[in-house]
Design an enzyme around this catalytic site. Structure first.
Site, short mmCIF file in Angstrom:
data_model
loop_
_atom_site.label_atom_id
_atom_site.label_comp_id
_atom_site.label_asym_id
_atom_site.label_seq_id
_atom_site.Cartn_x
_atom_site.Cartn_y
_atom_site.Cartn_z
N LYS A 183 -0.37 -44.68 27.96
CA LYS A 183 -1.65 -44.24 27.42
C LYS A 183 -2.76 -44.47 28.44
O LYS A 183 -2.75 -45.45 29.19
CB LYS A 183 -1.98 -45.00 26.14
CG LYS A 183 -1.01 -44.73 25.00
CD LYS A 183 -1.19 -43.34 24.44
CE LYS A 183 -0.22 -43.07 23.30
NZ LYS A 183 -0.42 -41.75 22.69
N HIS B 288 6.24 -33.27 20.03
CA HIS B 288 5.57 -34.54 19.78
C HIS B 288 6.27 -35.26 18.62
O HIS B 288 6.66 -34.63 17.64
CB HIS B 288 4.10 -34.29 19.41
CG HIS B 288 3.41 -35.50 18.89
ND1 HIS B 288 3.11 -35.65 17.55
CD2 HIS B 288 2.98 -36.61 19.51
CE1 HIS B 288 2.50 -36.82 17.37
NE2 HIS B 288 2.41 -37.42 18.54
MG MG Z 1 0.22 -37.95 22.33
#
Ligand code: MG
Length: 370
Positions: A173, A303
């Site tokens: 992230k 996803h």
């Molecule tokens: Mg994502």
């Protein structure tokens, strides 16, 4: 095979460790908010959407399933998936109040339950119904090592451990500060070497100048893709970023329709296409997205809102699906978990869509549906 009943359910399942965070939120549980559809021949199909386990909003979804969608389905032929998809998606009263959000998330749960039911009735794993196996194995990439809540030292340790376990793809992230995220990106790349693919995910936090500033340096680290760099619906800025950086742009987990994907593709604002069966009114609409991507020679990386329980079937069966996200939070809640062995997803073998909860998960994690 007629539909006899449609009943909603909610499971709240703890995430890895005690809490995870990306650039926009932190959570302690994942919400598995679904529909249980029973047919007159005694089979039960399960489907679900994914949430942040916020009970009041989860109960909006279960209420929509129970009071809006279920009455449209009782007595219908469960095998008519495309027709029933149209019936729900084009119902004028429902589409008036929601062509995205709660109405679509609850539709996703129902569509997946119907696919599960159809595969169980056929006595086959879902991927066989989707045209059969198109690849020998499905490569996994690990997202669970890369949360922003993980300290720099633990991030590197976790990345190295995942590579030792056989993962050939990782994602971390970003979206905190440019300086911190570049430092973390550089240290992970150094630790894992050049042969492991390394993607980054901003969860739509940054603006265009910040993304451009970040990408000018980040491109040194062979970034596999930059996922959700900008606000989810901002096609123009994604197109500008895609022109400005050699790092491929990935997105789609927050898009609700094939039309939304078509616009990003038309504007050359997307290089990796990331639909989610729990967001896009189910597998039926995701198949349209995959076909659209395939027609433009764009790779698909689903996803994992379903934590890959259904997406593993799609990825074995659809030519456009190149790689699949792995997050382990809820897999053990199902009779056939989406397991990764030596960096690749195991092929499901049981009849259905791998969405049937275990009795233990059903007993331990169920919440009131409202
Ligand atoms: Mg994502």
């Amino acid at each position: 095979m007629k539909i006899k009943s449609v009943r909603p359910f909610i499971l709240h399942v703890p995430v890895t460790g005690s809490q995870i965070a990306d650039s926009t939120h932190s959570i302690s549980h994942w919400g598995v908010v679904g529909a249980q559809i029973e047919s007159d021949d005694g089979l039960t199909g399960y489907g679900f959407t994914g949430t942040h386990a916020h009970l009041p909003s989860d109960q909006l979804i279960t209420r929509c399933i129970e009071t809006c969608h279920a009455p449209l389905l009782i007595g219908e032929d469960a095998g008519d998936i495309n027709r029933l998809w149209q019936k729900l998606a084009r119902n004028s009263a429902l589409q008036w109040v929601g062509r995205a959000g709660v109405v679509t998330l609850s539709h996703a749960a129902i569509d997946l339950a119907l696919w599960d039911l159809k595969a169980k009735a056929a006595g086959q794993p879902l991927w066989k119904l989707l045209g059969g196996q198109v690849r020998d194995k499905v490569r996994a990439y690990n997202t669970d090592i890369g949360w922003l809540s993980i300290t720099d030292d633990k991030l590197v340790e976790g990345a190295q451990r995942a590579v030792e376990q056989g993962f050939t793809g990782l994602k971390i992230k970003v979206g905190s500060t440019v300086e911190r995220d570049l430092r973390r990106l550089a240290s992970v790349r150094k630790a894992i070497g050049p042969d492991v693919t390394l993607a980054i995910d901003g969860n739509g936090k940054w603006d265009l100048p910040t993304c451009q500033r970040f990408c000018r340096v980040a491109q040194e680290f062979d970034v596999f893709w930059f996922e959700e760099p900008l606000w989810h619906d901002d096609v123009k800025s994604h197109a500008q970023l895609a022109r400005a950086t050699p790092i491929p742009v990935a997105l789609g987990e927050q898009l609700y329709t094939v039309d939304a994907f078509s616009e990003f593709i038309a504007q050359q604002a997307i290089a990796w296409v990331q639909p989610d069966v729990t967001r896009l009114a189910g597998l039926t609409e995701v198949l349209r997205v995959c076909e659209t991507a395939h027609a433009f020679h764009l790779p698909v990386a689903p996803h994992a809102g379903d934590m890959s329980q259904v997406h593993v079937h799609l990825s074995y069966a659809h030519s456009a699906c190149e790689v699949l996200e792995f997050i382990p939070w809820i897999k053990d809640c199902f009779t056939e978990p989406a397991e990764v062995v030596d960096g690749y997803f195991r092929r499901p073998e049981l009849p259905g869509a791998s969405t049937t909860p275990t009795p233990a998960a059903w007993a331990q994690f169920r919440q009131a549906t409202g």
